[in-house]
Write an enzyme that holds these catalytic residues in place. Structure first.
Site, PDB file in Angstrom:
ATOM      1  N   PHE A 181      -0.679 -40.517 -39.703  1.00  0.00           N
ATOM      2  CA  PHE A 181      -0.055 -40.873 -41.136  1.00  0.00           C
ATOM      3  C   PHE A 181       0.277 -42.422 -41.264  1.00  0.00           C
ATOM      4  CE2 PHE A 181       1.416 -36.518 -42.925  1.00  0.00           C
ATOM      5  CZ  PHE A 181       0.307 -35.854 -42.768  1.00  0.00           C
ATOM      6  N   SER A 182       0.914 -42.532 -42.467  1.00  0.00           N
ATOM      7  CA  SER A 182       1.198 -43.932 -42.896  1.00  0.00           C
ATOM      8  C   SER A 182       1.839 -44.666 -42.147  1.00  0.00           C
ATOM      9  CB  SER A 182       1.576 -44.037 -44.416  1.00  0.00           C
ATOM     10  OG  SER A 182       0.568 -43.509 -45.331  1.00  0.00           O
ATOM     11  N   MET A 229      -9.658 -41.276 -49.531  1.00  0.00           N
ATOM     12  CA  MET A 229      -8.858 -42.387 -49.270  1.00  0.00           C
ATOM     13  C   MET A 229      -7.385 -41.952 -49.863  1.00  0.00           C
ATOM     14  SD  MET A 229      -8.884 -46.420 -49.779  1.00  0.00           S
ATOM     15  CE  MET A 229      -8.509 -46.276 -51.426  1.00  0.00           C
ATOM     16  N   GLU A 253       8.990 -41.152 -49.583  1.00  0.00           N
ATOM     17  CA  GLU A 253       7.803 -41.536 -48.626  1.00  0.00           C
ATOM     18  C   GLU A 253       7.832 -43.196 -48.714  1.00  0.00           C
ATOM     19  OE1 GLU A 253       5.038 -37.778 -48.565  1.00  0.00           O
ATOM     20  OE2 GLU A 253       4.774 -39.120 -50.380  1.00  0.00           O
ATOM     21  N   TRP A 285      -8.216 -34.646 -49.207  1.00  0.00           N
ATOM     22  CA  TRP A 285      -7.373 -34.851 -48.007  1.00  0.00           C
ATOM     23  C   TRP A 285      -7.425 -34.070 -46.672  1.00  0.00           C
ATOM     24  CZ3 TRP A 285      -3.104 -32.834 -45.234  1.00  0.00           C
ATOM     25  CH2 TRP A 285      -2.124 -33.779 -44.841  1.00  0.00           C
ATOM     26  N   ASP A 333      -3.060 -43.627 -49.112  1.00  0.00           N
ATOM     27  CA  ASP A 333      -2.136 -44.788 -49.078  1.00  0.00           C
ATOM     28  C   ASP A 333      -2.561 -46.031 -48.252  1.00  0.00           C
ATOM     29  OD1 ASP A 333      -0.517 -42.599 -49.483  1.00  0.00           O
ATOM     30  OD2 ASP A 333       1.055 -42.789 -47.998  1.00  0.00           O
ATOM     31  N   TRP A 393      -0.442 -37.823 -56.652  1.00  0.00           N
ATOM     32  CA  TRP A 393      -0.757 -36.410 -55.762  1.00  0.00           C
ATOM     33  C   TRP A 393      -1.032 -35.382 -56.847  1.00  0.00           C
ATOM     34  CZ3 TRP A 393      -2.702 -36.314 -51.389  1.00  0.00           C
ATOM     35  CH2 TRP A 393      -2.405 -37.486 -50.570  1.00  0.00           C
TER      36      TRP A 393
END
Ligand code: FRU
Length: 499
Positions: free
Chosen positions: A83-84, A25, A209, A51, A27, A296
């Site tokens: 993606f987010s 997992m 981001e 990831w 974001d 990260w």
């Protein structure tokens, strides 16, 4: 998912934080409140603990504390990985994706086309929609995706969308390399560019981001300010990933900042990609936040086995005016109090601390607890003070305040194994000017500590991997004495039914 018999009892498994049962997992995504339920989606790779091709995992809670796992909500497809992004309740059915009687929940996410990205394309990322007309149980992708194509900038992602009442439009804030773009739309489908913000403003040690933009009332006044969150990786104040914020004005098109220097939502190493819930009812009125409790710098290699990463505890954000500047304050949501229990709290009476003093814990499980300490600094002479969490192997996590350096610190150098990443062991530091009264409130959950100072004026979130759980708590004062006015050590119940 590879559920095992020991799930939620594994080494390092958080007991009151959200974690997926298994696998990777990152974001939190698409947080939206709808008809009595808080939805939490998240960047999820169901096939591995590192990831990879991103999906949206999903969980639902009625109280922000206890979560029910739901099936994967959105799968990757030929347009890309998922993606987010965010989700909204389209209550007026402006998108036409539901009906007036049954308005849709709409998720706005980024497609990341990995083949294009690897081929050096300048347009691997675009924005797209999926919708649900059954309270988020099932999701259908919009037929004409994407709804917003890249203008030729590879980093073009993480849309956060909200309804702007004054202009009667949807607004999207999007992370675009070293700045954000703002778009507007009448219907979530056609988007018009309005403005950009951020070039040369705030922190720029990495890519921008996961932004967010929302109004908050300044406490004790009638003034309302807009708050912009912009996550950045790397370039955080203590290395790697972090979340910065700006306050200012927003007219539906353009954001004008009050100040241009960076400020940080959290000074710890492990609160990234945090954004806020959409559609929280006005009768509640809170601005609710959750972050990804990792960084990260080492997220892919932390020593958990079945799953990787947790969210932070949910927090309520507020704004105060301090020294002619607006300060973002984060408090644990009040719902966290439902977890207090299991055994009688330990109350610490007023006492002077010098050197290191161990506190009796009675039946409290320290590795699953809430700690509150109130110090009187006016009557103290110590140069530094704080707490030590320790296990039987003498591994130690130190959380403290240096009076002379006006600085908080979380020292995880000796807190357990760290060979998995040279970025991990270290001291996080945060500037802070304490007054006469200093309060530390700390949530300890097996492999993390979240420190809230003076009601959330300073926050430090840090993960930690001691070889055995911490079982010993000490208070310390160096080069003098510190006066503890009172303290409370409270057991917190876990949120998972162990399988
Ligand atoms: C932030 C981020 C986002 C992206 C997602 C991919 O952690 O890099 O920008 O959408 O993670 O999983």
């Amino acid at each position: 998912m590879t559920a095992s018999n020991s799930i939620y009892t594994e080494q390092y498994r958080p007991q009151f934080h959200f974690t997926p049962e298994a696998n990777w997992m990152n974001d939190p995504n698409g947080m939206v409140y709808y008809e009595g339920e808080y939805h939490l989606f998240y960047q999820y790779y169901p096939d591995s603990t590192v990831w990879g091709p991103m999906h949206w995992g999903h969980a639902i809670s009625k109280d922000l504390v206890h979560w029910e796992h739901m099936p994967v909500a959105i799968y990757p497809d030929s347009l890309g990985w998922i993606f987010s992004g965010s989700a909204v309740a389209d209550l007026k059915n402006t998108s036409g994706l539901g009906t007036a009687e049954n308005p849709p929940l709409v998720a706005i996410y980024t497609y990341h086309n990995d083949k294009l990205a690897k081929s050096g394309s300048k347009t691997p990322q675009s924005q797209a929609l999926a919708f649900s007309t059954d309270k988020g149980r099932t999701w259908t992708k919009y037929a004409n995706n994407p709804v917003l194509e890249s203008p030729g900038i590879p980093d073009f992602r993480d849309p956060k969308v909200f309804w702007h009442n004054e202009t009667g439009k949807w607004v999207m804030i999007l992370a675009v390399q070293d700045r954000v773009h703002l778009y507007s739309s009448p219907n979530l489908i056609s988007w018009a560019f309005e403005s950009e913000f951020g070039k040369g403003i705030g922190a720029h040690g990495g890519v921008w981001e996961c932004p967010d933009l929302f109004p908050l009332k300044v406490e004790g006044s009638d003034v309302s300010k807009w708050v912009m969150l912009v996550n950045i990786n790397p370039g955080g104040p203590n290395g790697g990933s972090a979340n910065q914020y700006f306050t200012g004005e927003f007219d539906g098109k353009k954001f004008t900042p009050d100040e241009t220097n960076e400020k940080w939502v959290d000074w710890g190493r492990d609160n990234y990609a945090g954004v806020t819930w959409s559609n929280v009812p006005e009768t509640d009125g809170r601005r609710l936040f959750i972050g990804w409790m990792s960084n990260w710098d080492y997220a892919n290699v932390v020593p958990t086995t079945v799953w990787r990463s947790a969210t932070t505890i949910p927090r309520e954000l507020s704004l105060i005016n301090q020294d002619n500047s607006y300060l973002l304050v984060s408090k644990p949501v009040k719902e966290m109090e439902v977890l207090r229990g299991g055994t009688t709290p330990v109350y610490l009476a007023s006492q002077n601390i010098s050197g290191e003093k161990e506190m009796a814990l009675d039946s409290i499980t320290l590795s699953q607890s809430e700690l509150i300490f109130d110090f009187n600094l006016e009557d103290s002479s110590a140069d530094s003070l704080g707490i030590v969490l320790e296990n039987n192997l003498q591994e130690k996590l130190v959380i403290g305040y240096s009076v002379s350096q006006k600085q908080f610190f979380v020292d995880r150098r000796a807190a357990g194994p760290s060979e998995f990443s040279k970025e991990f062991a270290g001291i996080s530091k945060a500037p802070y000017t304490a007054g006469g009264h200093l309060q530390l409130r700390i949530f300890v959950d097996v492999a993390s500590t979240e420190l809230f100072v003076d009601g959330g004026k300073l926050v430090m979130t840090d993960i930690v991997f001691p070889s055995e759980n911490f079982t010993k708590l000490s208070l310390f004062a160096e080069k003098g004495e510190v006066k503890l006015k009172s303290g409370n050590i409270t057991n917190l119940n876990g949120i998972w039914k162990k399988k």
